[in-house]
Design a protein around this motif. Sequence first.
Motif, short mmCIF file in Angstrom:
data_model
loop_
_atom_site.label_atom_id
_atom_site.label_comp_id
_atom_site.label_asym_id
_atom_site.label_seq_id
_atom_site.Cartn_x
_atom_site.Cartn_y
_atom_site.Cartn_z
N MET A 195 4.35 59.71 2.34
CA MET A 195 3.02 60.03 3.07
C MET A 195 2.75 58.95 3.86
O MET A 195 2.41 59.15 5.05
N ARG A 196 2.67 57.78 3.38
CA ARG A 196 2.49 56.55 4.37
C ARG A 196 3.34 56.68 5.55
O ARG A 196 2.82 56.16 6.60
N SER A 197 4.63 56.82 5.30
CA SER A 197 5.57 56.68 6.35
C SER A 197 5.44 57.73 7.43
O SER A 197 5.22 57.55 8.64
N LYS A 198 4.80 58.85 7.03
CA LYS A 198 4.53 60.06 7.92
C LYS A 198 3.16 59.61 8.67
O LYS A 198 2.93 59.91 9.94
N GLU A 199 2.25 58.98 8.14
CA GLU A 199 1.09 58.44 8.90
C GLU A 199 1.54 57.40 9.89
O GLU A 199 0.96 57.56 10.83
N ILE A 200 2.48 56.61 9.58
CA ILE A 200 3.01 55.54 10.52
C ILE A 200 3.65 56.50 11.76
O ILE A 200 3.31 56.11 13.04
N LEU A 201 4.38 57.29 11.59
CA LEU A 201 5.23 58.01 12.40
C LEU A 201 4.50 58.84 13.34
O LEU A 201 4.56 59.13 14.56
N PHE A 202 3.28 59.53 12.83
CA PHE A 202 2.28 60.34 13.21
C PHE A 202 1.59 59.50 14.23
O PHE A 202 1.43 59.92 15.54
N ARG A 203 1.13 58.12 14.07
CA ARG A 203 0.52 57.20 15.29
C ARG A 203 1.47 56.99 16.17
O ARG A 203 1.12 56.73 17.31
N TYR A 204 2.45 56.53 15.78
CA TYR A 204 3.56 56.03 16.86
C TYR A 204 3.84 56.98 17.79
O TYR A 204 4.09 56.61 18.92
N HIS A 205 4.27 58.11 17.36
CA HIS A 205 4.64 59.37 18.36
C HIS A 205 3.74 59.66 19.23
O HIS A 205 4.00 60.11 20.45
N TRP A 206 2.68 59.83 18.65
CA TRP A 206 1.16 59.99 19.48
C TRP A 206 1.27 59.05 20.33
O TRP A 206 0.87 59.23 21.70
N ARG A 207 1.18 57.60 20.12
CA ARG A 207 0.88 56.61 21.01
C ARG A 207 2.12 56.69 22.18
O ARG A 207 1.86 56.34 23.45
N LYS A 208 3.37 57.25 21.70
CA LYS A 208 4.50 57.26 22.76
C LYS A 208 4.50 58.47 23.65
O LYS A 208 5.30 58.79 24.43
N ASN A 209 3.24 59.28 23.28
CA ASN A 209 3.11 60.59 24.06
C ASN A 209 4.38 61.68 23.82
O ASN A 209 4.62 62.55 24.48
N GLU A 210 4.74 61.64 22.55
CA GLU A 210 5.88 62.49 21.82
C GLU A 210 4.96 63.39 20.94
O GLU A 210 4.90 63.32 19.84
N LEU A 211 4.41 64.27 21.60
CA LEU A 211 3.09 64.99 20.82
C LEU A 211 3.57 66.13 19.90
O LEU A 211 3.14 66.22 18.90
N TYR B 255 4.10 65.68 12.13
CA TYR B 255 3.66 64.76 10.93
C TYR B 255 2.32 64.82 10.55
O TYR B 255 1.96 65.01 9.71
N GLY B 256 1.55 65.03 11.72
CA GLY B 256 0.17 65.47 11.28
C GLY B 256 -0.31 66.31 10.62
O GLY B 256 -1.04 66.25 9.41
N PHE B 257 0.33 67.68 10.86
CA PHE B 257 0.12 68.75 10.12
C PHE B 257 0.85 68.65 8.57
O PHE B 257 0.17 69.24 7.88
N GLU B 258 1.84 67.99 8.51
CA GLU B 258 2.40 67.80 7.28
C GLU B 258 1.46 66.89 6.50
O GLU B 258 1.47 67.26 5.08
N ILE B 259 0.92 65.95 6.88
CA ILE B 259 -0.06 64.99 6.13
C ILE B 259 -1.32 65.94 5.69
O ILE B 259 -1.64 66.09 4.39
N ILE C 127 -6.88 62.13 15.50
CA ILE C 127 -6.08 61.70 16.07
C ILE C 127 -5.34 63.16 16.91
O ILE C 127 -4.89 63.29 17.94
N LEU C 128 -5.37 64.19 15.74
CA LEU C 128 -4.84 65.51 16.06
C LEU C 128 -5.81 66.05 17.32
O LEU C 128 -5.43 66.64 18.39
N ALA C 129 -6.86 65.74 17.28
CA ALA C 129 -8.17 66.36 18.38
C ALA C 129 -7.78 65.51 19.77
O ALA C 129 -7.68 66.31 20.44
N LEU C 130 -7.35 64.28 19.52
CA LEU C 130 -7.19 63.53 20.63
C LEU C 130 -5.82 64.09 21.36
O LEU C 130 -5.67 64.09 22.71
#
Length: 341
Positions: free
Chosen positions: A162-178, A184-188, A205-208
């Motif tokens: 779950m921690r790994s998914k949180e990291i990847l969720f933020r990273y791919h959002w930041r990279k604009n890979e929505l 990952y966000g919905f899995e969490i 973050i999902l809202a943004l």
Amino acid sequence: MSAVLKDFRDSKMSLYAVKKILVKMHDEKTAMILLKDYCLESTTPEARHHGLELLLMNGYYEEFETLLNINKKSIFEEDRVWGKLYELHYRNLRHTLSDSDMLMELKKIAPLNEEQECFHTFLKIYSNYEMRRYGVWAFLNEKLSEGLSQLQPSLLLEFYQMRSKEILFRYHWRKNELIIARKYGFEIINHRQISPTRMSRVHIILALSYVFEGYDQSVYHLNEALKLAKKFELPKIEQLVKQHNLPFVSAYHGVPEGIETDSLPEQAHLAIARGDREKAIKILSSFETLTPFQKYYLGLAKMDKQLLVQSYNSFVNEESHYFYARLPLQALNHMNIGGIR
């Protein structure tokens, strides 16, 4: 239930097995409360070690501190290493230990097993991510993935995944890979076994992530974050949504009616949405230095191409935030003043 849990303790049943049974007997919230109690009353090494993760990820901070002290004072070296690692993480979360100091302290700790090695890597990932050292982050994330694949099924592994998914969720959002980020966000969110604070931040973050696609989708997730904040008494989350996120989304979509905030930059953004560009310019011109967001807002207010280009470059080159870089880029395109080179 107490008799059942006593039998589990007497047989030294693992937290992983106990959890599997409890979630079939109760709703998830009740199951986690019972598991928390079982963890604190059990004397097995697994309960001392994996329990730290269970308590912290679910927001049982008082109980976490109790178990942390047990590990720190233990006669067993493995316990003490777990205590050192989780104390560093906890101090960093509470902003009493900087990311650079975290990395220095981690150099002094030698993990004794694969589970500790994975958590040691997690802590380096968090610090490098916050320090925007994404090249190092990518290397460490690959190392972490390999490490997790070597762990046996356990409660700890579930939370580490779950921690790994949180990291990847933020990273791919930041990279604009929505698409990847939202997966990952919905899995969490669907997992529902992390603290309300962590869950509410995922909703924010999902809202943004939906801000360019629609007002309703963004506001839905902000409202979900607010529901959690009110239900579980999370004033910082409530303030974040009401003072920053909701004003930002409302101003961006041109629906500022009834929205108020104490944040001066967001007051400026709302003023732009209300057509009062002079007020926005007055607010933003009073700042000695401007963040990428504030450059974007001032560029909007002044219809200034140079400021918007500066905002774009700051988001990309300083923040490595390709999602937010879309804001000044979109403004430039709407103003028909050419692209960015």
